[in-house]
Design a protein around this motif. Sequence first.
Motif, PDB file in Angstrom:
ATOM      1  N   VAL A 149       0.867  -1.178   0.000  1.00  0.00           N
ATOM      2  CA  VAL A 149       0.000   0.000   0.000  1.00  0.00           C
ATOM      3  C   VAL A 149       0.898   1.220   0.000  1.00  0.00           C
ATOM      4  CG1 VAL A 149      -1.617   1.387   1.338  1.00  0.00           C
ATOM      5  CG2 VAL A 149      -2.007  -1.052   1.083  1.00  0.00           C
ATOM      6  N   ILE A 150       0.704   2.110  -0.975  1.00  0.00           N
ATOM      7  CA  ILE A 150       1.464   3.363  -1.033  1.00  0.00           C
ATOM      8  C   ILE A 150       0.616   4.450  -0.394  1.00  0.00           C
ATOM      9  CG2 ILE A 150       2.401   5.134  -2.558  1.00  0.00           C
ATOM     10  CD1 ILE A 150       3.232   2.990  -4.477  1.00  0.00           C
ATOM     11  N   GLY A 151       1.120   4.998   0.712  1.00  0.00           N
ATOM     12  CA  GLY A 151       0.388   6.015   1.448  1.00  0.00           C
ATOM     13  C   GLY A 151      -0.039   5.493   2.802  1.00  0.00           C
ATOM     14  N   ALA A 152       0.516   6.085   3.861  1.00  0.00           N
ATOM     15  CA  ALA A 152       0.206   5.651   5.223  1.00  0.00           C
ATOM     16  C   ALA A 152      -0.662   6.675   5.933  1.00  0.00           C
ATOM     17  CB  ALA A 152       1.498   5.403   6.013  1.00  0.00           C
ATOM     18  N   GLY A 153      -1.542   7.341   5.176  1.00  0.00           N
ATOM     19  CA  GLY A 153      -2.466   8.299   5.765  1.00  0.00           C
ATOM     20  C   GLY A 153      -3.782   7.650   6.119  1.00  0.00           C
ATOM     21  N   THR A 154      -4.838   8.470   6.197  1.00  0.00           N
ATOM     22  CA  THR A 154      -6.144   7.963   6.580  1.00  0.00           C
ATOM     23  C   THR A 154      -6.672   6.952   5.577  1.00  0.00           C
ATOM     24  OG1 THR A 154      -6.622  10.092   7.614  1.00  0.00           O
ATOM     25  CG2 THR A 154      -8.487   8.644   7.200  1.00  0.00           C
ATOM     26  N   ALA A 155      -6.545   7.272   4.273  1.00  0.00           N
ATOM     27  CA  ALA A 155      -7.016   6.345   3.245  1.00  0.00           C
ATOM     28  C   ALA A 155      -6.248   5.030   3.315  1.00  0.00           C
ATOM     29  CB  ALA A 155      -6.879   6.982   1.862  1.00  0.00           C
ATOM     30  N   LEU A 174       3.834  -1.063   3.875  1.00  0.00           N
ATOM     31  CA  LEU A 174       3.431   0.205   3.294  1.00  0.00           C
ATOM     32  C   LEU A 174       4.652   1.003   2.863  1.00  0.00           C
ATOM     33  CD1 LEU A 174       1.533  -0.273   6.133  1.00  0.00           C
ATOM     34  CD2 LEU A 174       0.240   1.500   4.962  1.00  0.00           C
ATOM     35  N   LEU A 175       4.435   1.950   1.947  1.00  0.00           N
ATOM     36  CA  LEU A 175       5.475   2.872   1.502  1.00  0.00           C
ATOM     37  C   LEU A 175       4.939   4.289   1.633  1.00  0.00           C
ATOM     38  CD1 LEU A 175       6.574   1.063  -1.797  1.00  0.00           C
ATOM     39  CD2 LEU A 175       7.613   0.851   0.451  1.00  0.00           C
ATOM     40  N   ASP A 176       5.774   5.190   2.112  1.00  0.00           N
ATOM     41  CA  ASP A 176       5.347   6.585   2.266  1.00  0.00           C
ATOM     42  C   ASP A 176       6.588   7.470   2.275  1.00  0.00           C
ATOM     43  OD1 ASP A 176       2.470   7.898   3.506  1.00  0.00           O
ATOM     44  OD2 ASP A 176       4.277   9.127   3.575  1.00  0.00           O
ATOM     45  N   ASP A 177       6.461   8.646   1.665  1.00  0.00           N
ATOM     46  CA  ASP A 177       7.593   9.571   1.592  1.00  0.00           C
ATOM     47  C   ASP A 177       7.775  10.407   2.851  1.00  0.00           C
ATOM     48  OD1 ASP A 177       8.532   8.825  -0.870  1.00  0.00           O
ATOM     49  OD2 ASP A 177       7.355  10.301  -1.991  1.00  0.00           O
ATOM     50  N   ASP A 178       6.803  10.378   3.764  1.00  0.00           N
ATOM     51  CA  ASP A 178       6.898  11.163   4.990  1.00  0.00           C
ATOM     52  C   ASP A 178       7.966  10.545   5.902  1.00  0.00           C
ATOM     53  OD1 ASP A 178       6.612  12.596   7.294  1.00  0.00           O
ATOM     54  OD2 ASP A 178       4.446  12.345   7.457  1.00  0.00           O
ATOM     55  N   PRO A 179       9.059  11.259   6.175  1.00  0.00           N
ATOM     56  CA  PRO A 179      10.132  10.665   7.003  1.00  0.00           C
ATOM     57  C   PRO A 179       9.673  10.325   8.412  1.00  0.00           C
ATOM     58  CG  PRO A 179      10.525  13.010   6.634  1.00  0.00           C
ATOM     59  CD  PRO A 179       9.393  12.625   5.731  1.00  0.00           C
ATOM     60  N   VAL A 180       8.651  11.014   8.913  1.00  0.00           N
ATOM     61  CA  VAL A 180       8.146  10.733  10.259  1.00  0.00           C
ATOM     62  C   VAL A 180       7.538   9.334  10.334  1.00  0.00           C
ATOM     63  CG1 VAL A 180       6.495  11.479  12.029  1.00  0.00           C
ATOM     64  CG2 VAL A 180       7.763  13.181  10.706  1.00  0.00           C
ATOM     65  N   LYS A 181       6.982   8.854   9.215  1.00  0.00           N
ATOM     66  CA  LYS A 181       6.274   7.571   9.222  1.00  0.00           C
ATOM     67  C   LYS A 181       7.176   6.380   8.940  1.00  0.00           C
ATOM     68  CE  LYS A 181       1.982   9.776   7.690  1.00  0.00           C
ATOM     69  NZ  LYS A 181       1.023   9.936   6.576  1.00  0.00           N
ATOM     70  N   LEU A 182       8.392   6.630   8.439  1.00  0.00           N
ATOM     71  CA  LEU A 182       9.280   5.523   8.085  1.00  0.00           C
ATOM     72  C   LEU A 182       9.603   4.682   9.313  1.00  0.00           C
ATOM     73  CD1 LEU A 182      11.772   7.224   5.598  1.00  0.00           C
ATOM     74  CD2 LEU A 182       9.759   5.860   5.090  1.00  0.00           C
ATOM     75  N   GLY A 183       9.459   3.367   9.186  1.00  0.00           N
ATOM     76  CA  GLY A 183       9.730   2.447  10.283  1.00  0.00           C
ATOM     77  C   GLY A 183       8.586   2.287  11.253  1.00  0.00           C
ATOM     78  N   ARG A 184       7.584   3.172  11.178  1.00  0.00           N
ATOM     79  CA  ARG A 184       6.431   3.036  12.075  1.00  0.00           C
ATOM     80  C   ARG A 184       5.528   1.904  11.596  1.00  0.00           C
ATOM     81  NH1 ARG A 184       5.480   7.721  15.137  1.00  0.00           N
ATOM     82  NH2 ARG A 184       7.473   8.705  15.586  1.00  0.00           N
ATOM     83  N   GLU A 185       4.552   1.542  12.466  1.00  0.00           N
ATOM     84  CA  GLU A 185       3.615   0.491  12.121  1.00  0.00           C
ATOM     85  C   GLU A 185       2.199   1.029  12.082  1.00  0.00           C
ATOM     86  OE1 GLU A 185       3.913  -2.997  14.494  1.00  0.00           O
ATOM     87  OE2 GLU A 185       5.872  -3.586  13.684  1.00  0.00           O
ATOM     88  N   LEU A 186       1.408   0.456  11.185  1.00  0.00           N
ATOM     89  CA  LEU A 186       0.006   0.820  11.036  1.00  0.00           C
ATOM     90  C   LEU A 186      -0.806  -0.471  11.103  1.00  0.00           C
ATOM     91  CD1 LEU A 186      -1.750   3.360  10.438  1.00  0.00           C
ATOM     92  CD2 LEU A 186      -1.617   2.755   8.031  1.00  0.00           C
ATOM     93  N   TYR A 187      -1.530  -0.637  12.210  1.00  0.00           N
ATOM     94  CA  TYR A 187      -2.307  -1.871  12.442  1.00  0.00           C
ATOM     95  C   TYR A 187      -1.430  -3.112  12.299  1.00  0.00           C
ATOM     96  CZ  TYR A 187      -6.370   1.176  12.057  1.00  0.00           C
ATOM     97  OH  TYR A 187      -7.287   2.175  12.239  1.00  0.00           O
ATOM     98  N   GLY A 188      -0.202  -2.998  12.776  1.00  0.00           N
ATOM     99  CA  GLY A 188       0.701  -4.137  12.757  1.00  0.00           C
ATOM    100  C   GLY A 188       1.531  -4.286  11.502  1.00  0.00           C
ATOM    101  N   TYR A 189       1.361  -3.384  10.534  1.00  0.00           N
ATOM    102  CA  TYR A 189       2.126  -3.456   9.282  1.00  0.00           C
ATOM    103  C   TYR A 189       3.083  -2.275   9.209  1.00  0.00           C
ATOM    104  CZ  TYR A 189      -1.197  -7.040   7.927  1.00  0.00           C
ATOM    105  OH  TYR A 189      -1.952  -8.180   7.892  1.00  0.00           O
ATOM    106  N   ARG A 190       4.303  -2.550   8.816  1.00  0.00           N
ATOM    107  CA  ARG A 190       5.365  -1.557   8.899  1.00  0.00           C
ATOM    108  C   ARG A 190       5.464  -0.725   7.623  1.00  0.00           C
ATOM    109  NH1 ARG A 190      11.743  -2.968   9.842  1.00  0.00           N
ATOM    110  NH2 ARG A 190      12.443  -0.877  10.391  1.00  0.00           N
ATOM    111  N   VAL A 191       5.820   0.550   7.793  1.00  0.00           N
ATOM    112  CA  VAL A 191       6.160   1.415   6.664  1.00  0.00           C
ATOM    113  C   VAL A 191       7.612   1.085   6.298  1.00  0.00           C
ATOM    114  CG1 VAL A 191       6.378   3.771   5.822  1.00  0.00           C
ATOM    115  CG2 VAL A 191       4.562   3.202   7.451  1.00  0.00           C
ATOM    116  N   LEU A 192       7.779   0.383   5.160  1.00  0.00           N
ATOM    117  CA  LEU A 192       9.073  -0.216   4.832  1.00  0.00           C
ATOM    118  C   LEU A 192      10.056   0.749   4.200  1.00  0.00           C
ATOM    119  CD1 LEU A 192       7.673  -3.538   3.333  1.00  0.00           C
ATOM    120  CD2 LEU A 192       8.646  -3.210   5.607  1.00  0.00           C
ATOM    121  N   GLY A 193       9.563   1.801   3.562  1.00  0.00           N
ATOM    122  CA  GLY A 193      10.468   2.727   2.897  1.00  0.00           C
ATOM    123  C   GLY A 193       9.702   3.802   2.162  1.00  0.00           C
TER     124      GLY A 193
END
Length: 626
Positions: A149-155, A174-193
């Motif tokens: 999933v590209i985009g770790a926002g609300t959608a 997930l993938l997201d360009d926001d540096p704050v979200k890198l490495g974080r998890e969303l419902y147990g799934y990690r923002v990989l890069g």
Amino acid sequence: MKKFKARWLSIGAFAFDLCAVIAAWLMAYVIRFNGPVPFPYMHSGLRALVFVLIAYAVTFRSYGLYRGMWVFASLPDLVRIAKAVGMGALAVVIGTALLQPQPIVPRSVWVVSPMLLFLIMGGSRALYRSAKEFYRYGGLVGQGKPVFVIGAGTAGANLVRELKRSGEWRLVGLLDDDPVKLGRELYGYRVLGTINDLHRLSAQMKVEHVIIAVPSASPEVHRRIATLCVRACVKALTLPALTALGEEQATLARVRRIDLEDLLGREPVHIETAHVDSLLKSRVVMVTGAGGSIGSELCRQIMGFGPAQLVALDSSEFALYRLNEELRESYPEVEVLPAIGDVKDSLVLDRIMETYRPHIVFHAAAYKHVPLMEELNAWQAVRNNVLGTYRVARAAIRHDVARFVLISTDKAVNPTNVMGASKRLAEMVCSALQQSAGNRTRFEIVRFGNVLGSAGSVIPKFQEQIARGGPVTVTHPEITRFFMTIPEASQLVLQASSMGEGGEIFILDMGQPVRIADLAHDLIRLYGFTQEQIHVVFTGLRPGEKLYEELLADDETTTRTPHPKLRIARARDVPADLLEQLLPWLMQLRVVSDDQVRRDLHRWVPEYQMPASVPLRSVASKTGIS
């Protein structure tokens, strides 16, 4: 039967919660005394429990805890439980303080029992939902197709929740360009890069599918992401833009495959409907070339503004039949008048305009295929594009048409081919007619580049070649073109027509030019093929073809308009006697050779760059014009 079952389920849930009240109350006493409860306190606690049950029962019912279903328990349900438990606990504190059972209820019981009650009620619902989902989906989750999933926002978060229980997909990360979200998890799934890591991560993790969940991003961002997906050879799905979709509605059911428009990243067009409405509503509108790609879309857009009648003129019987059937079905309240005729036939034009008295004429009829018009058909291109424009325009003047709009092309700027030169000459004819004394018809010209999907354009050709298994033919590695969608072009034509005062050349904002070779490669990948499976072959520039198109000639300047996607070109003045000299040439009773047409065009359109093989000679020697 279903209502009966639902009623008993509601009663069962209510009974469970009352049992939870009893358990939490007694457990609070056990915690208070670190084990066995002294008899006097146990006796007073049990007597107080009657009031406690009544207080919680009332608050549970008043907060509507039993309208929802446990299998769909979510954060709003937990919020309602917290409110109900909190109000119940407050009622218990007030009630037991007033009743003052002996010995009194320990203060720690007042605090601990509602906390335990919330944990029991919320935890049981969460456990029930998890068990139910595992029963329904447990055998399927983890076996679906791997996807990013590209985009770790609300959608993106909404999609992740659905993907967790999907049997079709297995979310990898997930993938997201926001540096704050890198490495974080969303419902147990990690923002990989970041999104730029897509190529590396998809190859490394064997992921072939991506869902783009950034509906609020700009068209440029969408274009960049779509291009990265295509060039990483992953199959991409995307959510609609937020103009048609709220972020809270981002669901798997709404995703769609990315298409060519995503790769081009065009901004949505917003037109000032009030001005266009005043121009078209309850008016008689005429469109020439109505069966073509631009003409037909113009008709569709016009019908949305509620004209009194639409006169659709075209020489193609089948194209006009299809358009007529479509418009009658989609807009039964508007009368459509399909007219078969040639734009060079003044008698037909006079009869149509005298009968229906159009308020505005959109002249979209033209021969526009560059190679076809360059060889063997040059004279037909000039006759149709120039003489046809003149005769429709003269008929409009004779019958007091308020506005005449010529649909032109970027190929009319510094033309290198007969088609472009003929369209530039048609522009000059309109400019000359605008300068005529006593003329009440306003002439406007709208100039734009290629439109996606138009008849004879490169995109349908590429699609056909891909469907046949290739190769895809491109004339030159560096050739570029402007592109816009047919609805976008048509809307801007209507906007320009409502703004003109007469004599303007409106230029549409075509965005950035696109390399045709890149477009071909991206289209091949978009259809799921590799460059090894379908090759791109360069065939060389065709006669009259440019490496790049322009929207302005060297001696033209532009001025702004109130609309951000429209500018007005200030072209060079046309000679006062243009029509006097031009008409005898156009009305020759012979078919002029292609080479002679090119030579003659250079006189009328000096910026026309003829092929080097055609020697320049005087037009007058052949036509007898001085």
